[in-house]
Design an enzyme around this catalytic site. Structure first.
Site, PDB file in Angstrom:
ATOM      1  N   SER A 142       4.557   1.657  -5.580  1.00 55.78           N
ATOM      2  CA  SER A 142       4.812   2.302  -4.523  1.00 55.78           C
ATOM      3  C   SER A 142       6.019   3.229  -3.902  1.00 55.78           C
ATOM      4  CB  SER A 142       4.327   1.045  -3.549  1.00 55.78           C
ATOM      5  OG  SER A 142       4.664   1.463  -1.543  1.00 55.78           O
ATOM      6  N   TYR A 155       7.396  -7.406  -0.778  1.00 57.05           N
ATOM      7  CA  TYR A 155       6.814  -6.006  -1.391  1.00 57.05           C
ATOM      8  C   TYR A 155       7.922  -5.402  -2.490  1.00 57.05           C
ATOM      9  CZ  TYR A 155       3.277  -3.088  -1.993  1.00 57.05           C
ATOM     10  OH  TYR A 155       2.234  -1.260  -1.602  1.00 57.05           O
TER      11      TYR A 155
HETATM   12  P1  NAD Z   1      -7.436  -3.328  -1.432  1.00 56.04           P
HETATM   13  O1  NAD Z   1      -6.116  -4.564  -0.514  1.00 56.04           O
HETATM   14  O2  NAD Z   1      -7.974  -2.715  -0.884  1.00 56.04           O
HETATM   15  O3  NAD Z   1      -7.741  -3.553  -3.406  1.00 56.04           O
HETATM   16  C1  NAD Z   1      -6.890  -4.986  -3.594  1.00 56.04           C
HETATM   17  C2  NAD Z   1      -7.115  -4.909  -4.899  1.00 56.04           C
HETATM   18  O4  NAD Z   1      -6.971  -6.198  -5.581  1.00 56.04           O
HETATM   19  C3  NAD Z   1      -8.916  -5.331  -4.933  1.00 56.04           C
HETATM   20  O5  NAD Z   1      -9.733  -5.454  -5.478  1.00 56.04           O
HETATM   21  C4  NAD Z   1      -8.255  -7.301  -4.507  1.00 56.04           C
HETATM   22  O6  NAD Z   1      -9.884  -7.737  -4.822  1.00 56.04           O
HETATM   23  C5  NAD Z   1      -7.408  -7.078  -6.223  1.00 56.04           C
HETATM   24  N1  NAD Z   1      -7.108  -8.486  -5.993  1.00 56.04           N
HETATM   25  C6  NAD Z   1      -6.174  -9.106  -4.700  1.00 56.04           C
HETATM   26  N2  NAD Z   1      -5.267 -10.476  -5.135  1.00 56.04           N
HETATM   27  C7  NAD Z   1      -5.535 -10.585  -5.954  1.00 56.04           C
HETATM   28  C8  NAD Z   1      -5.703 -11.767  -6.966  1.00 56.04           C
HETATM   29  N3  NAD Z   1      -4.883 -12.263  -7.290  1.00 56.04           N
HETATM   30  N4  NAD Z   1      -6.394 -11.478  -8.560  1.00 56.04           N
HETATM   31  C9  NAD Z   1      -6.872 -10.229  -8.925  1.00 56.04           C
HETATM   32  N5  NAD Z   1      -6.972  -9.345  -7.769  1.00 56.04           N
HETATM   33  C10 NAD Z   1      -6.547  -9.392  -6.974  1.00 56.04           C
HETATM   34  O7  NAD Z   1      -5.561  -2.603  -2.365  1.00 56.04           O
HETATM   35  P2  NAD Z   1      -5.133  -1.183  -2.124  1.00 56.04           P
HETATM   36  O8  NAD Z   1      -4.805  -0.894  -1.033  1.00 56.04           O
HETATM   37  O9  NAD Z   1      -6.452  -0.549  -3.218  1.00 56.04           O
HETATM   38  O10 NAD Z   1      -3.744  -1.179  -3.219  1.00 56.04           O
HETATM   39  C11 NAD Z   1      -3.765  -1.286  -4.308  1.00 56.04           C
HETATM   40  C12 NAD Z   1      -2.554  -1.088  -5.201  1.00 56.04           C
HETATM   41  O11 NAD Z   1      -1.959   0.078  -4.832  1.00 56.04           O
HETATM   42  C13 NAD Z   1      -1.547  -2.264  -4.503  1.00 56.04           C
HETATM   43  O12 NAD Z   1      -1.145  -2.962  -6.018  1.00 56.04           O
HETATM   44  C14 NAD Z   1      -1.113  -1.699  -4.024  1.00 56.04           C
HETATM   45  O13 NAD Z   1       0.418  -2.527  -3.447  1.00 56.04           O
HETATM   46  C15 NAD Z   1      -0.243  -0.310  -4.179  1.00 56.04           C
HETATM   47  N6  NAD Z   1      -0.648   0.200  -3.217  1.00 56.04           N
HETATM   48  C16 NAD Z   1      -1.026   0.601  -2.015  1.00 56.04           C
HETATM   49  C17 NAD Z   1      -0.590   1.886  -1.266  1.00 56.04           C
HETATM   50  C18 NAD Z   1      -1.830   1.997  -0.240  1.00 56.04           C
HETATM   51  O14 NAD Z   1      -1.154   2.562   1.098  1.00 56.04           O
HETATM   52  N7  NAD Z   1      -3.076   1.465  -0.076  1.00 56.04           N
HETATM   53  C19 NAD Z   1       0.580   2.123  -0.805  1.00 56.04           C
HETATM   54  C20 NAD Z   1       1.218   2.292  -2.162  1.00 56.04           C
HETATM   55  C21 NAD Z   1       1.414   1.124  -2.869  1.00 56.04           C
END
Ligand code: NAD
Length: 260
Positions: A142, A155
Site C-alpha cells: 500500500s 496497518y
Molecule cells: P477487499 O475487502 O475488497 O478484499 C479483501 C479480500 O481479502 C476479500 O476477498 C476477503 O474475503 C479476503 N480476506 C479478508 N480476510 C481474509 C482472511 N482471513 N483469509 C483469507 N482471505 C481474507 O479489499 P481490497 O480493497 O480489494 O484490498 C486488497 C488488498 O489491497 C489488501 O491487502 C489491502 O490492504 C490492499 N490495498 C487496498 C487499497 C484500496 O484502496 N482498496 C489500497 C491500498 C492497499
C-alpha cells in the site's frame, strides 16, 4: 502469456484480488481463488472465471490469519492446478483507531493477515519455484507501506513489514529466476471503497464529488481512484518475462500520493 502456469491470489473473491485473478485468467493462467469463506457463490465465481477464459480456476477456502491454512492453500493449489509459479499475497484487512485504544486483538489480526500470511505462503511456495527455475511473487502492500497516516498503526506497520519481507525474499531468490516485488496502491475503487463514499457524504455533509476530491482522495494528487484493472495489469506485467530484472522493489500505483 501465462498459458499453462498456475497462480494463487489470496483474498480474491472481491476487490483488487478478484481483479488480479481475472487478469491472470485472461492471460491464460490457471488460478486458485481464495477467501476465508466457503460459500456456494465462491465456487460459482471460480466456475464463471474458468468458463469465461478457458482456464482452470478453483476456489480454495483458507483463513490467511492461520499459518497452517496458508501452507494448506499452497499445497492444495499445487495438487489441484499444478506447480505454483505465481503467488500474489493480496488478502488484507484494516482497522482505524487511535493507538491508545487500538484493540490488541485487531493488531494481532492485521499482523497475521496483512503480514505473516505472506511469510507462510512464500516459504511454502518457494521450493517449487526454485525447482522450476522461474517464479513470481507479488505482494500487495500500500502507499501505507511507504508512508504513514494517523490511526492506522497496525496497518501501516504490517505494510511496511511486507515491503521489508519483499526485499529480503528478492535477495534470497535473486539467482534462482524468482522475483519478488510489492505493489503499493493508493486508493483503489473497490466495492468496499464505493460503500464508504455514502458514509463519508453523511459524516461531512458533502456531495459525492466533494467527498471524493477533498476527503477520500485528499492525498491522491490525480484526484482519481486507481481502477481494479490497473492493479491487474501491473501484477501481470510483474509476472511477465520482461520484468525478470525487476525484483526487490516497490511499484507505486497511487496517483502521485508518495511524490508529495
Ligand atoms: P477487499 O475487502 O475488497 O478484499 C479483501 C479480500 O481479502 C476479500 O476477498 C476477503 O474475503 C479476503 N480476506 C479478508 N480476510 C481474509 C482472511 N482471513 N483469509 C483469507 N482471505 C481474507 O479489499 P481490497 O480493497 O480489494 O484490498 C486488497 C488488498 O489491497 C489488501 O491487502 C489491502 O490492504 C490492499 N490495498 C487496498 C487499497 C484500496 O484502496 N482498496 C489500497 C491500498 C492497499
Amino acid at each position: 502469456m501465462l498459458k499453462g502456469k498456475t497462480a494463487i491470489v489470496t483474498g480474491s473473491t472481491s476487490g483488487i484480488g478478484l481483479g488480479i485473478a481475472e487478469a491472470f485468467a485472461e492471460a491464460g493462467a490457471n488460478v486458485a481463488l481464495n477467501s476465508y469463506t466457503d460459500r456456494p457463490e465462491d465456487h460459482a465465481l471460480a466456475e464463471k472465471l474458468a468458463a469465461d477464459h478457458g482456464v482452470k480456476v478453483n476456489f480454495i477456502s483458507a483463513d490467511m490469519s492461520k499459518g497452517a491454512d496458508c501452507v494448506a492453500l499452497v499445497e492444495k493449489a499445487a495438487e489441484q492446478l499444478g506447480p505454483v509459479q505465481m503467488l500474489v499475497n493480496n488478502a488484507g484487512i484494516q482497522h482505524v483507531e487511535a493507538i491508545e485504544t487500538f484493540p490488541p486483538e485487531k493488531w494481532d489480526a492485521i499482523m497475521a493477515i496483512n503480514l505473516s500470511s505472506s511469510f507462510h505462503t512464500i516459504r511454502t511456495a518457494v521450493p517449487g519455484m526454485k525447482k522450476a527455475g522461474w517464479g513470481r511473487i507479488v505482494n500487495i502492500a500500500s502507499a501505507h507501506g511507504l508512508t504513514a497516516s494517523p490511526f492506522k498503526s497496525a496497518y501501516v506497520s504490517a505494510k511496511h513489514g511486507l515491503v521489508g519481507l519483499t526485499k529480503t525474499v528478492a535477495l534470497e531468490l535473486a539467482e534462482f529466476g524468482v522475483t519478488c516485488n510489492a505493489i503499493c496502491p493508493g486508493y483503489v475503487m473497490t466495492p468496499l471503497v464505493e460503500g464508504q463514499i455514502e458514509d463519508q457524504m453523511k459524516a461531512h455533509d458533502m456531495d459525492r464529488e466533494q467527498v471524493i476530491r477533498d476527503v477520500m482522495l485528499e492525498r491522491q494528487p490525480t484526484k482519481q481512484f486507481v481502477a481494479v484493472d490497473e492493479m491487474g495489469a501491473t501484477a501481470l506485467f510483474l509476472c511477465s518475462d520482461h520484468a525478470s530484472q525487476i525484483t526487490g522493489t516497490t511499484i507505486s500505483v497511487d496517483g502521485g500520493w508518495t511524490a508529495l
